[in-house]
Write a protein that holds these residues in place. Structure first.
Motif, mmCIF file in Angstrom:
data_model
loop_
_atom_site.group_PDB
_atom_site.id
_atom_site.type_symbol
_atom_site.label_atom_id
_atom_site.label_comp_id
_atom_site.label_asym_id
_atom_site.label_seq_id
_atom_site.Cartn_x
_atom_site.Cartn_y
_atom_site.Cartn_z
ATOM 1 N N GLY A 176 0.475 -1.154 0.071
ATOM 2 C CA GLY A 176 0.140 0.097 0.032
ATOM 3 C C GLY A 176 0.656 1.127 0.127
ATOM 4 O O GLY A 176 0.497 2.190 0.078
ATOM 5 N N CYS A 177 2.176 1.131 0.121
ATOM 6 C CA CYS A 177 2.882 2.562 0.012
ATOM 7 C C CYS A 177 2.892 2.875 -1.606
ATOM 8 O O CYS A 177 2.736 2.081 -2.431
ATOM 9 C CB CYS A 177 4.474 2.037 0.461
ATOM 10 N N LYS A 178 2.962 4.261 -1.460
ATOM 11 C CA LYS A 178 3.169 4.878 -2.733
ATOM 12 C C LYS A 178 4.659 4.926 -3.312
ATOM 13 O O LYS A 178 5.373 5.232 -2.874
ATOM 14 C CB LYS A 178 2.352 6.210 -2.566
ATOM 15 N N PRO A 179 4.721 4.623 -4.539
ATOM 16 C CA PRO A 179 6.169 4.751 -5.196
ATOM 17 C C PRO A 179 6.780 6.225 -4.994
ATOM 18 O O PRO A 179 8.076 6.260 -4.904
ATOM 19 C CB PRO A 179 5.970 4.346 -6.685
ATOM 20 N N GLY A 180 6.200 7.221 -5.040
ATOM 21 C CA GLY A 180 6.876 8.473 -5.169
ATOM 22 C C GLY A 180 7.369 8.667 -3.650
ATOM 23 O O GLY A 180 8.340 9.317 -3.344
ATOM 24 N N GLU A 181 6.594 8.121 -2.569
ATOM 25 C CA GLU A 181 6.810 8.331 -1.296
ATOM 26 C C GLU A 181 8.264 7.343 -0.977
ATOM 27 O O GLU A 181 9.240 7.741 -0.202
ATOM 28 C CB GLU A 181 5.821 7.738 -0.286
ATOM 29 N N LEU A 182 7.838 6.430 -1.568
ATOM 30 C CA LEU A 182 9.354 5.224 -1.336
ATOM 31 C C LEU A 182 10.393 5.851 -2.189
ATOM 32 O O LEU A 182 11.724 5.808 -1.558
ATOM 33 C CB LEU A 182 9.012 4.016 -1.789
ATOM 34 N N ALA A 183 10.308 6.454 -3.288
ATOM 35 C CA ALA A 183 11.626 7.120 -4.061
ATOM 36 C C ALA A 183 12.198 8.173 -3.203
ATOM 37 O O ALA A 183 13.385 8.409 -3.286
ATOM 38 C CB ALA A 183 10.827 7.604 -5.244
ATOM 39 N N LYS A 184 11.252 8.991 -2.676
ATOM 40 C CA LYS A 184 11.990 9.961 -1.660
ATOM 41 C C LYS A 184 12.664 9.658 -0.430
ATOM 42 O O LYS A 184 13.880 10.035 -0.348
ATOM 43 C CB LYS A 184 10.769 11.245 -1.320
ATOM 44 N N GLU A 185 12.103 8.481 0.053
ATOM 45 C CA GLU A 185 12.827 8.221 1.226
ATOM 46 C C GLU A 185 14.111 7.236 0.950
ATOM 47 O O GLU A 185 14.984 7.161 1.859
ATOM 48 C CB GLU A 185 11.623 6.931 1.932
ATOM 49 N N PHE A 186 14.029 6.375 -0.326
ATOM 50 C CA PHE A 186 15.312 5.429 -0.534
ATOM 51 C C PHE A 186 16.070 6.064 -1.524
ATOM 52 O O PHE A 186 17.172 5.297 -1.878
ATOM 53 C CB PHE A 186 14.859 4.163 -0.910
ATOM 54 N N GLY A 187 16.024 7.109 -2.327
ATOM 55 C CA GLY A 187 16.656 7.916 -3.185
ATOM 56 C C GLY A 187 16.782 7.293 -4.254
ATOM 57 O O GLY A 187 17.909 6.988 -5.106
ATOM 58 N N CYS A 188 15.718 6.809 -4.937
ATOM 59 C CA CYS A 188 15.616 6.086 -6.397
ATOM 60 C C CYS A 188 14.395 6.616 -6.926
ATOM 61 O O CYS A 188 13.726 7.504 -6.398
ATOM 62 C CB CYS A 188 15.419 4.647 -6.438
ATOM 63 N N HIS A 189 14.294 6.504 -8.333
ATOM 64 C CA HIS A 189 13.150 7.359 -9.015
ATOM 65 C C HIS A 189 11.961 6.263 -8.709
ATOM 66 O O HIS A 189 11.814 5.208 -8.860
ATOM 67 C CB HIS A 189 13.619 7.104 -10.510
ATOM 68 N N SER A 200 11.003 3.936 -11.612
ATOM 69 C CA SER A 200 11.853 2.479 -11.536
ATOM 70 C C SER A 200 11.056 1.580 -10.637
ATOM 71 O O SER A 200 10.982 0.476 -10.852
ATOM 72 C CB SER A 200 13.281 2.758 -10.831
ATOM 73 N N ILE A 201 10.551 2.241 -9.568
ATOM 74 C CA ILE A 201 9.945 1.321 -8.559
ATOM 75 C C ILE A 201 8.517 0.676 -9.494
ATOM 76 O O ILE A 201 8.395 -0.439 -9.486
ATOM 77 C CB ILE A 201 9.251 2.234 -7.342
ATOM 78 N N VAL A 202 7.696 1.504 -9.989
ATOM 79 C CA VAL A 202 6.819 1.317 -10.982
ATOM 80 C C VAL A 202 7.126 0.114 -11.928
ATOM 81 O O VAL A 202 6.388 -0.960 -12.027
ATOM 82 C CB VAL A 202 5.976 2.585 -11.450
ATOM 83 N N ASN A 203 8.136 0.351 -12.486
ATOM 84 C CA ASN A 203 8.633 -0.541 -13.476
ATOM 85 C C ASN A 203 8.893 -1.939 -12.846
ATOM 86 O O ASN A 203 8.474 -2.934 -13.416
ATOM 87 C CB ASN A 203 9.811 -0.121 -14.175
ATOM 88 N N TRP A 204 9.744 -2.105 -11.718
ATOM 89 C CA TRP A 204 9.795 -3.149 -11.077
ATOM 90 C C TRP A 204 8.575 -3.763 -10.593
ATOM 91 O O TRP A 204 8.489 -5.193 -10.726
ATOM 92 C CB TRP A 204 10.592 -2.742 -9.716
ATOM 93 N N VAL A 205 7.623 -3.070 -10.058
ATOM 94 C CA VAL A 205 6.196 -3.769 -9.734
ATOM 95 C C VAL A 205 5.632 -4.674 -10.954
ATOM 96 O O VAL A 205 5.150 -5.654 -10.808
ATOM 97 C CB VAL A 205 5.318 -2.795 -9.201
ATOM 98 N N ARG A 206 5.442 -3.640 -11.958
ATOM 99 C CA ARG A 206 5.011 -4.105 -13.443
ATOM 100 C C ARG A 206 5.642 -5.474 -13.778
ATOM 101 O O ARG A 206 5.069 -6.440 -14.227
ATOM 102 C CB ARG A 206 5.047 -3.245 -14.288
ATOM 103 N N GLN A 207 7.099 -5.371 -13.865
ATOM 104 C CA GLN A 207 7.930 -6.637 -14.098
ATOM 105 C C GLN A 207 7.675 -7.793 -13.340
ATOM 106 O O GLN A 207 7.478 -8.923 -13.970
ATOM 107 C CB GLN A 207 9.417 -6.327 -14.381
#
Length: 109
Positions: free
Chosen positions: A26-39, A42-49
């Motif tokens: 349930g976490c949002k990719p944008g929030e995770l990106a800010k917290e962990f320093g990635c785009h 990238s997170i959305v693509n990983w989830v899709r893959q």
């Protein structure tokens, strides 16, 4: 002169798996990106893959099974029934509140 662009090494597989699990939780990719320093992309693509690798498309991931669909139909039917009963009781309560003095006749004895 600008430096030549050197690509970042790929994120470790364990990191990607953790991001996928967090998004599915349930976490949002944008929030995770800010917290962990990635785009976020990238997170959305990983989830899709990860969804494609498991054979499930994002639409199918949220789809209901036949038993869940049947349960949903039954619950909606019960909800309509309960709402109808509630409405009837509300009308009866209002009627008795307005006509309460007319229905009571004291005894003459």
């Amino acid at each position: 002169m600008s430096k030549p662009h050197t690509p970042k090494p790929p994120y470790p597989a364990q990191f990607r798996e953790q991001m996928i699990e967090l998004v599915r939780a349930g976490c949002k990719p944008g929030e995770l990106a800010k917290e962990f320093g990635c785009h976020a992309t990238s997170i959305v693509n990983w989830v899709r893959q990860a969804g494609e690798a498991s054979g499930r498309t994002p639409v199918q991931a949220g789809a209901l099974s036949a038993s869940e669909r049947q349960e949903l139909i039954e619950l909606r039917r019960k909800l309509r029934q309960v709402q109808m009963e509630r409405d009837i009781l509300a009308k009866a309560t209002a009627w008795f509140a307005n006509n309460g003095d007319k229905t009571f006749t004291p005894s003459t004895r």
